[in-house]
Motif scaffolding. Structure first.
Motif, short mmCIF file in Angstrom:
data_model
loop_
_atom_site.label_atom_id
_atom_site.label_comp_id
_atom_site.label_asym_id
_atom_site.label_seq_id
_atom_site.Cartn_x
_atom_site.Cartn_y
_atom_site.Cartn_z
N ARG A 34 3.92 -4.13 -2.72
CA ARG A 34 3.52 -5.53 -2.13
C ARG A 34 2.22 -6.03 -2.75
O ARG A 34 2.00 -7.02 -2.75
CB ARG A 34 3.37 -5.24 -0.58
N GLU A 35 1.37 -5.00 -2.98
CA GLU A 35 0.02 -5.49 -3.40
C GLU A 35 0.21 -5.74 -4.83
O GLU A 35 -0.96 -6.36 -5.25
CB GLU A 35 -1.17 -4.26 -3.28
N TRP A 38 1.55 -11.75 -5.55
CA TRP A 38 0.68 -12.69 -5.18
C TRP A 38 1.43 -14.17 -5.23
O TRP A 38 2.48 -14.20 -5.68
CB TRP A 38 -0.49 -13.03 -6.19
N LYS A 52 2.40 -13.93 3.88
CA LYS A 52 1.39 -12.59 3.81
C LYS A 52 2.02 -11.82 5.07
O LYS A 52 2.04 -10.50 4.95
CB LYS A 52 0.18 -13.16 3.88
N GLU A 53 2.33 -12.37 5.97
CA GLU A 53 2.53 -11.53 7.36
C GLU A 53 4.03 -10.87 7.37
O GLU A 53 4.13 -9.70 7.54
CB GLU A 53 2.51 -12.34 8.69
N LEU A 58 -0.49 -10.42 -1.27
CA LEU A 58 -1.49 -10.93 -1.41
C LEU A 58 -1.44 -12.49 -1.60
O LEU A 58 -0.36 -13.18 -2.33
CB LEU A 58 -2.32 -10.50 -2.70
N THR A 59 -2.11 -13.35 -0.97
CA THR A 59 -1.99 -14.76 -0.99
C THR A 59 -3.53 -15.35 -1.31
O THR A 59 -4.47 -14.81 -0.99
CB THR A 59 -1.52 -15.39 0.15
#
Ligand SMILES: NC(=O)c1ccc[n+]([C@@H]2O[C@H](COP(=O)([O-])OP(=O)(O)OC[C@H]3O[C@@H](n4cnc5c(N)ncnc54)[C@H](OP(=O)(O)O)[C@@H]3O)[C@@H](O)[C@H]2O)c1
Length: 276
Positions: A34-35, A38, A52-53, A58-59
């Motif tokens: 996930r990280e 973007w 993001k949630e 990352l946004t």
């Protein structure tokens, strides 16, 4: 050359339906952590926060950090917004990055003309990406290598099947698999309407039509399945199916479908011309 995508970072420019479907597939299938994903958009902050949630990615409301961090940029904006995005990222995208565009009807040359020397791949997924059942056609630009195509293929496998095609047939691909779900929906609507007019409740007609479609699609996805042979097996001479198929052909079913694909392809070519 682009870094191996599984250890690289992907940045989405555009955070709408298609970006959402791709991110869900990529995160869900563990293609990237996930990280290393973007996303940015133009102004819809709640939408960005939602991504993001939901996915833990990352946004950023602005492009520079995403452009800096990403090995692969997936541009998922409406075709009409493409010139604006290209103007914004022009000069900031590096030749060691890969740009993948999902904008329907925007030709590779329009993107390559703005991002000189940057490898570009054009992707044509369809709306079934939302349920990870798209078929996506990929076409490589001048500077894209086999590695870029492999990376693009791995990413779009997150939302279904992936095929590679030369760009000059992309208009027909768009007309068939891009618009195709709508033809199928229209056929199902007509089946439901026919069943309802002949005495079924709408609920029952819908259940019958939808599950018939799902069943036929599953039969067709068996290895070596052939639609002609499958149809032949259901069609006993003088039986009900033959009576129904004859009515369809008497009313020009196959030629109507052919004309639908032809006109959609013609329209795709016109749009590509406008977007050049
Ligand atoms: N959806 C499908 O099933 C499907 C199928 C095949 C191909 N496609 C293609 O995929 C592309 C995206 O479709 P979509 O359905 O995801 O559209 P969408 O839901 O309307 O999303 C478009 C996104 O682009 C963003 N955007 C617009 N201008 C921008 C800019 N200058 N900088 C950054 N972001 C910008 C929008 O941000 P704001 O909301 O902040 O304005 C929004 O997040 C289209 O080109 C379409 O042809 C979609």
């Amino acid at each position: 050359m682009v870094r191996i995508v599984l250890s690289g970072t992907v940045g989405f420019i555009g955070a709408g339906n298609m970006a959402d479907a791709l991110i869900r597939g990529i995160v869900g299938r563990g293609i990237l952590p996930r990280e290393r994903i973007w996303a940015t958009n133009r102004s819809n902050r709640p939408r960005l926060l939602g991504l993001k949630e939901r996915y833990g990615i990352l946004t950023t409301p602005v492009k520079p950090p995403l452009l800096d961090a990403s090995d692969v940029l997936i541009v998922a904006v409406k075709p009409k917004d493409m010139p604006e995005v290209l103007a914004e990222i022009h000069g900031a995208v590096r030749v060691d990055q890969l740009v993948i565009s999902v904008a329907a009807g925007v030709p590779l040359k329009a993107i390559e003309g703005s991002l000189r020397g940057v490898p570009v791949v054009r992707a044509m997924p369809n709306t079934s990406a939302a349920v990870q059942a798209s078929v996506t056609a990929l076409a490589s630009g001048r500077s894209a290598t086999d590695d870029h195509l492999r990376v693009s293929t791995e990413l779009f496998r997150a939302v279904g099947e992936v095929l590679t095609v030369p760009e000059d047939i992309m208009d027909v691909v768009t007309a068939l698999s891009g618009s195709g779900p709508a033809y199928v929906y229209r056929f199902i609507e007509a089946l439901i309407a026919a069943g309802t007019e002949m005495g079924l409740t709408e609920h029952l007609a819908k259940q019958l039509a939808v599950h018939t479609l799902i069943g036929a699609a599953r039969m067709l996805s068996e290895p070596d399945a052939d639609s002609v042979e499958l149809r032949r097996r259901v069609t006993s001479p003088g039986g009900t199916t033959q009576a129904g198929l004859t009515a369809l052909e008497e009313r020009g079913f196959a030629s109507a479908v052919k004309e639908a694909v032809r006109r959609a392809a013609e329209r795709a070519a016109e749009l590509a011309e406008e977007n050049s």
